[in-house]
Design a protein around this motif. Structure first.
Motif, short mmCIF file in Angstrom:
data_model
loop_
_atom_site.label_atom_id
_atom_site.label_comp_id
_atom_site.label_asym_id
_atom_site.label_seq_id
_atom_site.Cartn_x
_atom_site.Cartn_y
_atom_site.Cartn_z
N ARG A 109 0.84 -1.19 0.00
CA ARG A 109 0.00 0.00 0.00
C ARG A 109 0.88 1.25 0.00
NH1 ARG A 109 -3.53 -3.32 -1.20
NH2 ARG A 109 -5.22 -3.87 0.15
N LEU A 110 2.19 1.07 -0.03
CA LEU A 110 3.12 2.18 -0.04
C LEU A 110 3.35 2.62 -1.48
CD1 LEU A 110 5.69 0.62 2.41
CD2 LEU A 110 4.01 2.37 2.95
N ARG A 111 3.59 3.88 -1.67
CA ARG A 111 3.78 4.40 -3.01
C ARG A 111 5.22 4.20 -3.48
NH1 ARG A 111 1.74 9.98 -5.44
NH2 ARG A 111 3.00 9.89 -7.30
N PRO A 112 5.41 3.60 -4.66
CA PRO A 112 6.76 3.42 -5.18
C PRO A 112 7.38 4.76 -5.57
CG PRO A 112 5.13 2.22 -6.49
CD PRO A 112 4.40 3.02 -5.48
N GLU B 63 1.18 -0.38 7.67
CA GLU B 63 2.48 -1.03 7.55
C GLU B 63 3.24 -0.95 8.87
OE1 GLU B 63 1.63 1.53 5.39
OE2 GLU B 63 1.06 0.30 3.69
N THR B 64 4.09 -1.93 9.06
CA THR B 64 4.96 -1.89 10.24
C THR B 64 6.18 -1.04 9.92
OG1 THR B 64 6.27 -3.81 9.57
CG2 THR B 64 4.25 -4.25 10.85
N LEU B 65 6.92 -0.65 10.95
CA LEU B 65 8.16 0.10 10.73
C LEU B 65 9.17 -0.73 9.92
CD1 LEU B 65 8.59 1.85 14.19
CD2 LEU B 65 7.80 2.87 12.04
N GLU B 66 9.18 -2.02 10.18
CA GLU B 66 10.08 -2.91 9.44
C GLU B 66 9.70 -2.94 7.95
OE1 GLU B 66 11.90 -7.35 10.03
OE2 GLU B 66 9.74 -7.13 10.34
N CYS C 64 11.96 -1.51 4.83
CA CYS C 64 12.21 -2.38 3.69
C CYS C 64 11.81 -1.67 2.39
CB CYS C 64 11.42 -3.68 3.85
SG CYS C 64 11.68 -4.86 2.54
N PHE C 65 10.67 -1.02 2.41
CA PHE C 65 10.22 -0.27 1.24
C PHE C 65 11.21 0.85 0.90
CE2 PHE C 65 8.12 3.53 -0.38
CZ PHE C 65 7.76 3.06 -1.63
N GLN C 66 11.73 1.53 1.91
CA GLN C 66 12.69 2.60 1.68
C GLN C 66 13.95 2.05 0.99
OE1 GLN C 66 10.66 5.20 1.91
NE2 GLN C 66 12.28 6.38 2.87
N GLU C 67 14.40 0.89 1.44
CA GLU C 67 15.57 0.26 0.81
C GLU C 67 15.25 -0.12 -0.63
OE1 GLU C 67 18.60 -3.54 1.25
OE2 GLU C 67 17.22 -3.11 2.90
N TYR C 68 14.07 -0.66 -0.85
CA TYR C 68 13.60 -1.01 -2.21
C TYR C 68 13.63 0.23 -3.10
CZ TYR C 68 9.83 -1.94 -5.63
OH TYR C 68 9.06 -2.06 -6.76
#
Length: 169
Positions: A11-14, A92-95, A99-103
């Motif tokens: 659900r996070l924006r790429p 979303e969890t912080l983890e 992970c999304f930020q790293e992606y």
């Protein structure tokens, strides 16, 4: 594919640029691949300047998502195994967000390398050129489609005349 599915359904924006381009790049790749199989794509779409950039970008996008990121997806997919009800209540969890930020960082780094390799000053310049080429290509196909429709309409009129003539005889 399962790992990619998990990331596609975040659900996070790429990243902004890839968010706008990857769906159209996927569509273009299917279209251009089909045309290539039928022998309908000129060499200028595959090599050289201009539309060749689109082909190289599509290859880059598929490679980045489906090959280069595969180990990352395999490693991090379990972090997104979350009950849907929990997700709707807490998000979303912080983890997951980390992970999304790293992606996102990995994709942006890959995109920067692609743009540098293609001799663009920055990602915005590269994406603007890709969008211009896509628009140009769509216009060219629109003209071709119009000509085909006109030819079909003429053929239909000739066929109807022939049918009427045959019915009168």
């Amino acid at each position: 594919q399962n790992t990619l599915y998990a990331f596609k359904n975040l659900r996070l924006r790429p990243p902004l640029v890839l968010h706008r381009l990857i769906p159209s790049a996927n569509d273009m790749a299917e279209s251009k691949s089909d045309e290539l199989v039928r022998g309908e794509v000129s060499n200028e779409l595959i090599v050289g300047h201009g539309p060749g950039l689109i082909h190289r970008f599509v290859n880059f996008a598929f490679n980045a998502i489906n090959s280069e990121m595969n180990d990352f997806f395999q490693e991090n997919c379990p972090k997104f195994e979350q009950d849907y009800e929990d997700y709707t209540k807490q998000g979303e969890t912080l983890e997951q967000y980390a992970c999304f930020q790293e992606y996102r960082e990995r994709l942006e780094t890959s995109l920067s390398k692609f743009c540098e390799k293609e001799n663009f000053d920055d990602e915005e310049e590269c994406m603007a050129e890709i969008q211009r080429l896509v628009k140009e290509d769509l216009e060219r196909h629109k003209e071709q489609m119009q000509k085909m429709m006109e030819a079909i309409q003429k053929a239909q009129k000739r066929a109807m005349k022939a049918i009427r003539k045959a019915q009168r005889a």
